[in-house]
Design an enzyme around this catalytic site. Structure first.
Site, PDB file in Angstrom:
ATOM      1  N   THR B 179      30.315  39.813  50.222  1.00 52.34           N
ATOM      2  CA  THR B 179      30.021  41.045  49.500  1.00 52.34           C
ATOM      3  C   THR B 179      28.588  41.028  48.978  1.00 52.34           C
ATOM      4  O   THR B 179      28.123  41.985  48.399  1.00 52.34           O
ATOM      5  CB  THR B 179      30.959  41.178  48.281  1.00 52.34           C
ATOM      6  OG1 THR B 179      30.824  39.999  47.469  1.00 52.34           O
ATOM      7  CG2 THR B 179      32.407  41.337  48.689  1.00 52.34           C
ATOM      8  N   GLU B 197      38.975  31.801  45.417  1.00 50.30           N
ATOM      9  CA  GLU B 197      40.388  31.995  45.063  1.00 50.30           C
ATOM     10  C   GLU B 197      41.281  31.699  46.262  1.00 50.30           C
ATOM     11  O   GLU B 197      42.507  31.729  46.160  1.00 50.30           O
ATOM     12  CB  GLU B 197      40.625  33.430  44.578  1.00 50.30           C
ATOM     13  CG  GLU B 197      40.218  33.661  43.133  1.00 50.30           C
ATOM     14  CD  GLU B 197      38.760  33.359  42.865  1.00 50.30           C
ATOM     15  OE1 GLU B 197      37.895  34.007  43.494  1.00 50.30           O
ATOM     16  OE2 GLU B 197      38.457  32.461  42.074  1.00 50.30           O
ATOM     17  N   TRP B 245      28.639  34.110  45.710  1.00 50.87           N
ATOM     18  CA  TRP B 245      28.784  35.542  45.997  1.00 50.87           C
ATOM     19  C   TRP B 245      27.847  36.453  45.211  1.00 50.87           C
ATOM     20  O   TRP B 245      27.935  37.680  45.346  1.00 50.87           O
ATOM     21  CB  TRP B 245      30.235  35.971  45.829  1.00 50.87           C
ATOM     22  CG  TRP B 245      30.865  35.677  44.504  1.00 50.87           C
ATOM     23  CD1 TRP B 245      31.379  34.485  44.098  1.00 50.87           C
ATOM     24  CD2 TRP B 245      31.064  36.586  43.410  1.00 50.87           C
ATOM     25  NE1 TRP B 245      31.879  34.593  42.829  1.00 50.87           N
ATOM     26  CE2 TRP B 245      31.696  35.868  42.384  1.00 50.87           C
ATOM     27  CE3 TRP B 245      30.774  37.938  43.202  1.00 50.87           C
ATOM     28  CZ2 TRP B 245      32.048  36.452  41.158  1.00 50.87           C
ATOM     29  CZ3 TRP B 245      31.124  38.517  41.993  1.00 50.87           C
ATOM     30  CH2 TRP B 245      31.751  37.780  40.989  1.00 50.87           C
ATOM     31  N   ASP B 305      38.252  28.994  35.653  1.00 49.06           N
ATOM     32  CA  ASP B 305      37.576  29.973  36.520  1.00 49.06           C
ATOM     33  C   ASP B 305      36.314  30.513  35.854  1.00 49.06           C
ATOM     34  O   ASP B 305      36.025  31.693  35.913  1.00 49.06           O
ATOM     35  CB  ASP B 305      38.518  31.139  36.897  1.00 49.06           C
ATOM     36  CG  ASP B 305      37.862  32.133  37.841  1.00 49.06           C
ATOM     37  OD1 ASP B 305      37.001  31.712  38.637  1.00 49.06           O
ATOM     38  OD2 ASP B 305      38.192  33.332  37.772  1.00 49.06           O
ATOM     39  N   ARG B 332      29.645  32.780  32.566  1.00 49.00           N
ATOM     40  CA  ARG B 332      31.004  33.193  32.208  1.00 49.00           C
ATOM     41  C   ARG B 332      31.607  32.274  31.148  1.00 49.00           C
ATOM     42  O   ARG B 332      32.449  32.686  30.358  1.00 49.00           O
ATOM     43  CB  ARG B 332      31.893  33.219  33.455  1.00 49.00           C
ATOM     44  CG  ARG B 332      32.067  34.656  33.943  1.00 49.00           C
ATOM     45  CD  ARG B 332      32.351  34.720  35.404  1.00 49.00           C
ATOM     46  NE  ARG B 332      33.738  34.522  35.720  1.00 49.00           N
ATOM     47  CZ  ARG B 332      34.278  34.863  36.898  1.00 49.00           C
ATOM     48  NH1 ARG B 332      33.536  35.445  37.808  1.00 49.00           N
ATOM     49  NH2 ARG B 332      35.542  34.641  37.146  1.00 49.00           N
TER      50      ARG B 332
END
Lengths: 105, 560
Positions: B179, B197, B245, B305, B332
């Site tokens: 993507t 994932e 990504w 994650d 994150r």
């Protein structure tokens, strides 16, 4: 009379047990369905079937719409990919049980 | 003699003509290097190789923004999310979604060309986070983009005709998809993959920008026996994730590309004990060869994650009286990392949101200090974790103002209940996370924050009930632009956080705004079109009722 009563009670208890077992089976199936749903479907259809209206709300599926469900899952629909040869018939049974356990009607 | 002269003139004329025609459509390596200094165009992802998303344009400013009105809107003819950043060259906008690339006249909104890309629908089985594309690259008259089936395609910028097409030799059935917006650095197209994932083994590919020929592949996770493989339990590295990504940034002086790597797979950590190199790391590599010059890991053995792919923004910051060339990442995991670009040394690490999995950064070992929450999670106990898997912020890129010395970040205020049961074996291509999660959502689920890069503290913040998942962009006009999932496109005073202007677009905004100039008029362009995993999972049902359908919007001052 006594014998009949005992037999009746046994019959009664037996059928109650059968109903209970069937409900338990369905609950187990729905639980298995949740896991398969969570891994493969939730990223588009939402956590625990609660979506944001971007994709189809699966809780709208009615009891007699299993063929519609199966057709979409196996062949894909709009942006949904086909899952034929990936999800097995038993997986479909489980997801269906999970959806029906949480359906609107 | 005369003939020679004539011939010489002819050659000169043809060189001039070639020069003019190529100048009209160049986007040479030098143009890309100067992208952040030329506000007329947007030639790179991040509005400049430094990815600051800062423009020196100021016709639209704190005083005039009240007169900002739409010039046109362009339909992408699609119901999926519009996450891409537009590119602009000489007034022509290039925009992508999952299966379309279009060139649109930026002044009139009229389509110049449109290409529809086909890919096998089965690939959507391994798309974790929405049917999207994040944008294109432009180089020497070519628009270069990826499609979900791991294909990179170059189109003639004038006509949309295919120039080359390169398919990465991986099988999407094993979980790989693309993507990413490509980065062209030093003549090389760099692309990354998604799929952590689904148990992929992450990598970056380098292709020749002129031909598409594959120059190199660099895996983010070592193969069996390679250095670093000892940081994985058993054969867990084979399905260890480490995706790539989100587009990195490039320092042309050092000739280094900076790129973040994603989370280890599966999310459940109990079957992959070790540091899990090089997941959740920032890599610096040479674009010509892919040779990694340094790799700095932020989250060894991540159970949550906290996918370390977020934007890598470069700036020159004064630290302890010394000007340092840094690269910054709002991660994150909730930390704002400031690293030295040349060496990868951690110069500054501060939290920019509330967290409970770590109590600080250990500068001696260069590792986060773990709390009981982390230890219990790894041991298989149920815990409440902040920030959640969605992170303190997510992939949507932040911007940096060299004037205000602030980072503008759309942050999340989300926690999760987390439980990692005894692990199961990961299978490549199957979405197997092996954790049980329930989200914790306070009344205000996100903020737009203006963050000091050296303290992590917010100078100002605006709370939002539904968190924003759009990028931010800021300008010399003293404005920050961003969008809401409920469709509002907003302009904010970059100094004090006052919302100065708002426009309701038809769908949710999950893209990145850009600004550019043509014939003395400043334009602002943004995509509207709800989608992406956050809108479909975490924000549901709060955004139920936001219409789908993607459109590209361009604004200018009334009367211009």
């Amino acid at each position: 009379m006594k014998r009949l009563c005992v037999a009746g009670l046994l019959l009664c208890a037996g059928s109650l047990f059968a109903v209970g077992a069937r409900a338990q089976d369905q609950a187990d199936l729905a639980k298995a369905g949740f896991k398969i749903y969570d891994n493969n479907c939730a990223q588009c259809h939402g956590d625990r079937l609660v979506g944001s209206g971007i994709t189809f709300d699966l809780r709208r599926l009615k009891a007699d719409e299993r063929p519609r469900f199966e057709n979409s899952v196996l062949n894909g629909k709009n942006q949904m990919p086909p899952w034929r040869n990936v999800l097995k018939p038993a997986d479909l049974d489980a997801i269906w049980a999970y959806i029906r356990a949480n359906a609107n009607e | 003699m005369r003939d020679d002269k004539h011939t010489g003139f002819a050659i000169l004329a043809s060189i001039l003509a070639a020069g003019i025609s190529s100048a009209a459509f160049a986007q040479s390596a030098a143009d890309l290097v100067n992208d952040n200094k030329n506000p007329k165009n947007v030639l790179t992802y991040g509005m400049g190789y430094n990815a600051q998303r800062y423009s020196t344009l100021k016709q639209v400013n704190r005083d005039t923004v009240k007169d900002l009105v739409p010039a046109w809107a362009y339909s992408m003819t699609d119901q999926t999310g519009l996450e891409a950043q537009p590119l602009v060259h000489d007034g022509i906008i290039y925009i992508t979604n999952h299966n379309r690339t279009a060139a649109v006249d930026g002044v009139t909104g009229k389509e110049i060309w449109r290409v529809v890309h086909e890919y096998p629908p089965e690939v959507l089985r391994v798309v974790c986070c929405g049917i999207v594309n994040r944008g294109a690259a432009i180089y020497n008259g070519k628009i270069i983009r990826t499609t979900l089936d791991n294909t990179t395609v170059a189109l003639d910028a004038k006509t949309g005709k295919e120039v080359w097409k390169t398919k990465a030799d991986v099988d999407f059935n094993k979980g790989y998809s693309m993507t990413v917006a490509p980065l062209v650095a030093n003549g090389v197209v760099v692309v990354g993959v998604a799929g952590a994932e689904f148990g992929i083994r992450g990598f970056l590919d380098g292709y020749d920008a002129e031909t598409g020929a594959k120059l190199w592949r660099k895996h983010t996770i070592p193969a069996k026996g390679e250095k670093g493989s000892e940081t994985w339990e058993g054969d867990s590295a084979e399905t260890g994730g480490g995706s790539t990504w989100v587009t990195g940034s490039y320092d042309p002086e050092l000739d280094l590309v900076f790129w973040g790597t994603g989370n280890p797979a599966p999310w459940n950590p109990r079957g992959r004990r070790g540091d899990n190199l090089h997941t959740n790391s920032i890599l610096a590599f040479k674009p010509k060869t892919g040779d990694v010059v340094w790799a700095s890991q932020t989250d060894p053995f991540d159970p949550f994650d906290h996918d370390g792919v977020n934007a890598l923004v470069q700036a020159d910051l004064t630290i302890n009286g010394q000007v340092k060339k840094v690269v910054m990442q709002a991660h994150r995991d909730g930390y704002l990392y400031v690293l030295e670009r040349a060496t990868g040394a951690f110069l500054n690490v501060n939290k920019f949101v509330d967290m409970n999995w770590s109590s600080g950064w250990d500068a001696k070992s260069n590792r986060p200090i773990l709390t009981e929450v982390s230890f219990k999670a790894i041991a298989g106990e149920k815990v409440e974790v902040w920030p959640s898997l969605s992170g303190g912020t997510n992939w949507h890129p932040m911007s940096y103002s060299p004037v205000e010395n602030l980072l503008y970040i759309n942050t999340f205020n989300l926690g999760m209940n987390y439980y990692a049961p005894p692990p199961e074996k990961a299978v490549a291509g199957q979405r197997t996370l092996h954790v049980e999660l329930t989200p914790i959502k306070p009344e205000f689920q996100g903020h737009l924050k203006a963050v000091d890069p050296l303290t992590g503290k917010a100078k100002w913040e605006i709370p939002f009930k539904v968190a924003n998942t759009a990028g931010t962009m800021n300008t010399a006009g003293g404005l920050v632009f961003t969008g809401q999932l409920t469709g509002e496109f907003i302009a904010v005073n970059s100094s004090d956080g006052k919302i100065l202007w708002k426009f309701q677009t038809p769908s949710g905004i999950i893209s990145q705004p850009v600004t550019w100039e043509k014939d003395g008029v400043q334009y602002v362009t943004v995509g509207s079109g709800i989608g992406g995993v956050y809108a479909m999972r975490t924000a549901a049902p709060d955004v139920a009722g936001v219409p789908t359908g993607s459109t590209l919007w361009t604004f200018k001052l009334h009367g211009k």
